[in-house]
Motif scaffolding. Structure first.
Motif, mmCIF file in Angstrom:
data_model
loop_
_atom_site.group_PDB
_atom_site.id
_atom_site.type_symbol
_atom_site.label_atom_id
_atom_site.label_comp_id
_atom_site.label_asym_id
_atom_site.label_seq_id
_atom_site.Cartn_x
_atom_site.Cartn_y
_atom_site.Cartn_z
ATOM 1 N N GLN A 322 -6.412 1.542 6.371
ATOM 2 C CA GLN A 322 -4.732 1.769 6.745
ATOM 3 C C GLN A 322 -4.540 2.560 7.805
ATOM 4 O O GLN A 322 -3.694 2.311 8.692
ATOM 5 C CB GLN A 322 -4.177 2.555 5.363
ATOM 6 N N PHE A 353 -7.461 -6.956 7.089
ATOM 7 C CA PHE A 353 -6.082 -6.589 7.621
ATOM 8 C C PHE A 353 -6.067 -6.750 9.023
ATOM 9 O O PHE A 353 -5.104 -7.172 9.768
ATOM 10 C CB PHE A 353 -5.661 -5.323 6.965
ATOM 11 N N TYR A 440 2.621 -4.468 5.584
ATOM 12 C CA TYR A 440 2.392 -5.367 4.328
ATOM 13 C C TYR A 440 3.050 -6.423 4.144
ATOM 14 O O TYR A 440 2.703 -7.685 3.658
ATOM 15 C CB TYR A 440 2.094 -4.451 3.329
ATOM 16 N N TYR A 445 -0.202 -7.884 1.265
ATOM 17 C CA TYR A 445 -0.624 -6.641 0.903
ATOM 18 C C TYR A 445 -2.345 -6.627 0.581
ATOM 19 O O TYR A 445 -2.965 -6.997 -0.410
ATOM 20 C CB TYR A 445 -0.220 -6.409 -0.548
ATOM 21 N N LYS A 542 -6.618 -9.338 -1.269
ATOM 22 C CA LYS A 542 -5.024 -9.555 -0.558
ATOM 23 C C LYS A 542 -4.207 -10.669 -1.655
ATOM 24 O O LYS A 542 -4.642 -11.428 -2.074
ATOM 25 C CB LYS A 542 -5.335 -10.284 0.940
ATOM 26 N N LYS A 546 1.669 -4.963 -4.082
ATOM 27 C CA LYS A 546 0.887 -3.704 -4.159
ATOM 28 C C LYS A 546 0.556 -3.779 -5.619
ATOM 29 O O LYS A 546 -0.817 -3.824 -5.915
ATOM 30 C CB LYS A 546 1.703 -2.695 -4.075
#
Length: 568
Positions: A322, A353, A440, A445, A542, A546
């Protein structure tokens, strides 16, 4: 076999007194003796790391001398001995002693050493190799391992950890040292008098801090953000604090209880910012002053952890994936005139990501094996070929490199940049959690998790091998309800697609790693740690929400855990 090694040490009349006493203390404990002598402490591609104490399988002045002897042979073989070796060390037990022992071995071979007068972060050592134009570098550290550990990491003339071919060469030289007890060393004072041991300090600090200014992306933004920083008893306080101040941050609060170097890491169960308990004091201080951003570095300051207010009066510790995504997005959004050949570099166990964010800016992504040496190696290659321009490199385990004046992960750089990212989003009335949620919503996500299984000693090493063999040879077609699409075996560098049973080559060095590519952008990977007695399982998913991602990743972990329980 191990008893022969033990007897060799026991009969050595000049054995260091402290080690001799420690050996006497375990003379009746055959299991401890076997573990200390059943093998030589392995010098691998990342150097060596192990528990302190007597024995061939321990970190002590003799195993360090053996490593330094191998380094001396390597530097001489490269024809670079006159350029010398830069040496740094962290706050652990015996770190400075091991640094000096390394210099004494090198000095015996006529190779100069540039040794820092006091502890320094690993990334500054990487920078120092380049700044001093040294032939190689050494940092004495065990990163975030427990207090009973220390280590010896070797760097090449580019300031990067040794990539495979160079590492193999040095490993060969180390393994040629038949008796670690007989490695010759020079006298420290004579080396100092002859200029073969040179102490370095603030001149390198200032040069590093000057380069650190280039990490700032938007110097004009308002820096009205309250920061709490803890070096977790390690090396980072001075450079991080100075770096933040010169970048315009004034509200910097240090966790004083954790600011002093302490080889016991007294206030934490583990000095690892990946472990949420390491943030407890920072969170308490953050709550008391209403801080906007908390930061923690590991003892040698190559990893950075970040925590931010979660909107409930508490703080959320971000994952490395993140934090990396937030920094990457900020760089790509706010760097004017991104180069057409710009490149993101990440590891095979780092979130997808980053790739999706990079793609949205028409920036390509390169995957490397786990280990920042591979990222450093690619940066050097790009310099030589001009094929790509390095923009950012990171790995899920809290390691980031923003600018290439260092060639290893750099928590000092990362601290300065993430503070700027936090300040930018605060100016927009948002926290980093808000910014992450926006990403996101835009890209999907992504969620990752890690399962780490500790298996110590010879029996543990055998079990890890058994686990790898099982997953490698079993016919696994489904994990957590998701079909296996392909299996990547980095030991053979072959990617096998299940449908059609076709294969293709993976263009990476060999490594004992398996990665299972599942349907619907899911994956999991297993890899024995190169620095700890652990096997690690990485998971990535993914979905569009969430809740679904959390449910799916738990399903993957449960399936793998079921198989593990049978094997352990």
């Amino acid at each position: 076999m191990w008893k022969e090694q033990y007897n060799r040490w026991k009969e050595y009349k000049e054995l260091d007194e402290k080690l001799s006493s420690e050996l006497d203390a375990i003379v009746s404990d055959e299991q401890s003796l076997e573990d200390a002598f059943y093998k030589n402490l392995e010098f691998g591609t990342g150097g060596m790391r192990g528990k302190l104490g007597p024995g061939t399988n321990r970190m002590n002045i003799y195993t360090v001398r053996k490593a330094a002897e191998g380094l001396a042979s390597y530097v001489n073989d490269q024809g670079l001995s006159k350029r010398g070796v830069a040496i740094a060390y962290d706050s652990r037990y015996m770190s400075k002693e091991f640094a000096v022992e390394t210099a004494r071995v090198l000095g015996h071979h006529g190779i100069p050493s540039y040794v820092f007068t006091s502890l320094r972060p690993t990334p500054e050592l990487s920078f120092a190799v380049r700044h001093l134009q040294a032939a190689a570098g050494v940092v004495v550290t065990a990163s975030h391992n427990p207090p009973e550990y220390n280590g010896f990491k070797a760097y090449n003339e580019d300031g990067g950890q040794l990539p495979p071919l160079q590492a193999e060469s040095m490993i060969d030289f180390v393994n040629q040292v038949e008796n670690e007890l007989q490695v010759e060393v020079a006298d420290q004072k004579e080396l100092e008098d002859n200029g073969l041991l040179k102490w370095v300090d603030e001149e390198v600090d200032q040069a590093y801090l000057e380069k650190l200014k280039t990490v700032t992306v938007k110097p004009e933004i308002e820096k009205d953000i309250s920061l709490v920083f803890t070096p977790l008893h390690g090396t980072a306080r001075d450079l991080v604090e100075k770096g933040l101040k010169q970048s315009g941050f004034s509200s910097i609060h240090i966790v004083e209880e954790q600011a002093k170097p302490d080889p016991e890491f007294t206030t934490v169960a583990s000095p690892n910012p990946e472990e949420h308990q390491a943030f407890e004091m920072a969170i308490d201080q953050g709550k008391s002053i209403g801080a906007d951003l908390l930061m923690a570095t590991d003892p040698d300051a190559d990893r950075l952890g970040v925590a931010v207010p979660d909107g409930t009066g508490d703080y959320k510790v971000l994952t490395g994936n993140q934090t990396g995504a937030l920094m990457l997005d900020y760089i790509l959004e706010h760097t004017p005139n991104l180069p057409d050949n710009g490149q993101l570099i990440k590891t095979i166990v780092t979130s997808e990501f980053g790739r999706v964010i990079a793609n949205s800016h028409n920036i390509s992504t390169l995957d490397t094996l786990t280990g920042f040496k591979f990222i450093g190696e690619k940066i050097r290659e790009y310099e030589q070929t001009g094929d790509h321009t390095f923009l950012f490199g990171y790995e899920e385990s809290y390691g980031y490199l923003v600018k290439d004046f260092a060639r290893d992960k750099d928590a000092v750089q990362a601290a300065v940049l993430i503070a700027e990212v936090g300040a930018y989003w605060k100016n927009q009335g948002m926290t980093l959690i808000d910014a992450l949620e926006e990403l996101y919503q835009k890209h999907g996500y992504f969620l990752e998790d890690l399962l780490s299984v500790k298996l110590e000693g010879k029996s543990g090493a055998d079990t890890i091998e058994k686990i790898m063999d099982d997953f490698r040879n079993a016919d696994i077609k489904e994990v957590g309800g998701k079909k296996v699409v392909a299996i990547e075996d980095y030991a053979t560098t072959v990617r096998r697609y299940i449908e059609g049973d076709t294969t293709e080559e993976i263009d990476l060095p060999t490594s004992n790693v398996l990665k299972f590519i599942l349907e619907d952008d899911c994956w999991f990977c297993l890899r024995p740690s190169g620095t700890e007695p652990k096997i690690k399982f990485y998971f990535g998913v993914k979905t569009e929400s969430k809740a679904k991602s959390e449910q799916l990743i738990e399903s993957l972990k449960d399936t793998v855990n079921e198989r593990l329980h049978v094997l352990i």
